[in-house]
Motif scaffolding. Sequence first.
Motif, short mmCIF file in Angstrom:
data_model
loop_
_atom_site.label_atom_id
_atom_site.label_comp_id
_atom_site.label_asym_id
_atom_site.label_seq_id
_atom_site.Cartn_x
_atom_site.Cartn_y
_atom_site.Cartn_z
N ARG A 279 63.67 20.50 32.18
CA ARG A 279 62.81 20.47 30.99
C ARG A 279 62.62 21.88 30.44
O ARG A 279 62.64 22.09 29.23
CB ARG A 279 61.46 19.86 31.35
CG ARG A 279 60.53 19.67 30.16
CD ARG A 279 59.17 19.15 30.59
NE ARG A 279 59.29 17.87 31.26
CZ ARG A 279 59.04 17.67 32.56
NH1 ARG A 279 58.68 18.70 33.33
NH2 ARG A 279 59.14 16.48 33.09
N PRO A 384 56.89 15.14 28.43
CA PRO A 384 56.78 16.05 29.58
C PRO A 384 55.96 15.47 30.73
O PRO A 384 56.12 15.90 31.87
CB PRO A 384 56.11 17.30 28.99
CG PRO A 384 55.47 16.83 27.73
CD PRO A 384 56.32 15.74 27.21
N GLY A 385 55.10 14.49 30.43
CA GLY A 385 54.30 13.86 31.49
C GLY A 385 54.89 12.56 31.98
O GLY A 385 54.20 11.77 32.65
N ARG A 387 56.40 9.72 34.06
CA ARG A 387 56.31 9.46 35.50
C ARG A 387 56.54 7.97 35.74
O ARG A 387 56.49 7.15 34.82
CB ARG A 387 54.95 9.88 36.05
CG ARG A 387 53.78 9.12 35.45
CD ARG A 387 52.45 9.66 35.98
NE ARG A 387 51.31 8.88 35.47
CZ ARG A 387 50.71 9.09 34.31
NH1 ARG A 387 51.13 10.08 33.53
NH2 ARG A 387 49.69 8.35 33.94
N TRP A 413 53.32 7.53 30.69
CA TRP A 413 52.96 8.92 30.41
C TRP A 413 51.57 8.92 29.79
O TRP A 413 51.05 7.87 29.38
CB TRP A 413 53.99 9.58 29.49
CG TRP A 413 54.09 8.95 28.12
CD1 TRP A 413 53.40 9.24 26.98
CD2 TRP A 413 54.98 7.86 27.76
NE1 TRP A 413 53.78 8.42 25.95
CE2 TRP A 413 54.75 7.57 26.39
CE3 TRP A 413 55.93 7.12 28.46
CZ2 TRP A 413 55.43 6.57 25.72
CZ3 TRP A 413 56.61 6.12 27.80
CH2 TRP A 413 56.37 5.84 26.43
N ASP A 414 50.96 10.07 29.71
CA ASP A 414 49.63 10.20 29.10
C ASP A 414 49.79 10.54 27.63
O ASP A 414 50.48 11.50 27.27
CB ASP A 414 48.83 11.30 29.81
CG ASP A 414 48.55 10.96 31.26
OD1 ASP A 414 48.31 9.79 31.55
OD2 ASP A 414 48.59 11.89 32.11
N GLU A 416 48.63 12.01 24.11
CA GLU A 416 47.78 13.16 23.74
C GLU A 416 46.64 12.71 22.84
O GLU A 416 46.76 11.78 22.09
CB GLU A 416 48.64 14.21 23.02
CG GLU A 416 49.72 14.81 23.89
CD GLU A 416 50.55 15.86 23.16
OE1 GLU A 416 50.27 16.09 21.96
OE2 GLU A 416 51.44 16.44 23.77
#
Length: 416
Positions: A279, A384-385, A387, A413-414, A416
């Motif tokens: 990344r 980027p998060g 999972r 993912w989370d 924003e």
Amino acid sequence: MRQEPRTAAPAAGENPALPDDEPLTLPADRTEGCPFDPPAALARLREEQPLRRLRYDDGHVGWLGTGHATVRAILADPRFSSRLELMHNPFPGLAVGELPAAPIGDLTGVDPPEHTRYRRLLAGKFTVRRMRALTERVEEITAEHLDAMERHGPGLDLVGMYAHPIPALMICELLGVPPSERDEFKRLAAEVSGTGATIDEMMTAFAALTEYVRELVAAKRAHPTDDLLSDLTTTDLTEEELAGIGGFLLAAGLDTTANMLALGTFALLSNPAQAAALRADPGLAETAVEELMRYLSIAHTGVRAALEDVEIDGRLIRAGESVTIALGAANRDPERFPDPDTLDVRRRATGHLAFGHGIHQCLGQQLARVEMRVAFPALLTRFPGLRLAVPPEEVPLRGGPGLYGVQRLPVTWDEE
């Protein structure tokens, strides 16, 4: 997450230590909790003797190659045939008896001169230059599917929304499938490679897809466009050969890349430091793809048949004997790759055998490389998060004698 070598006692049916001349059965069971490792018994066999006698389900006694140098030598030697009807099936529990000849157009199951004729006609369509020219289209398709994932929101199956449709659409581009027909084409392709389908259902879907390709060939002959099938209609290939090659390209280029994108993402998410490295530096994509190919070896096992007596590793393989090649074990050979059970996206994994070797080395490997070099870093950068949405042990794996991979890859993912 480092995958340490395992030294546990072999599971039932995985062959305790045997004398070199006593035939063994093909190890197939992977260690629970180690979804990226080949069967542990293969590593032990490779260390003891990289070419061993193997007993096949039909009673045939042939060979098993596990070492990198041994497997590479067999793949490079023209005295070993790829013709299916000459081989014995090494996979325990499957139907035994004579295998059928390869379907017309299937390059992997034929020898020269038939193989040479097909390969010569296709090789110019899969050059590095031509595949790199498709990079922009791969980037567009990848971005479209990342956008769709973002619109969907966290909690989805990466196979259905990303890993499968990207190579499916690139095959459409390559074969010249009209945009209005691509949804139907993708549906048939998904059924052919569907992990939940029965053999009869998959064969029915493959027949329907082959018929579609046959109709597409006729359309290209009447009204050629700028694509591979149109190019091939100007050759001496028959309608049946053209349809067969179209089906072969689909089977060879779709399911393999889709599995690599899904299983490769699973491996990266299970090794956060490696995912973070890629990344942070998308320029690592080239080495990361080769390392993932080596590390995962999704096309894990092949077979060749000796056409005459051949000596390999000081052992005499008799004409007519089948030789099973464990590509996953060969790509984890410490004599070729130091610390082979560790995933390292900075490793220069040149010389891996995941695309094969010799005259049957994967014809579409450059397209697969382009797709993966774009798709892996783009996914990790956009999310980027990213999972796993389930514990690793709950990811449904796809086993069996063909390709290794995942059936589904639930991710989240989370926002924003």
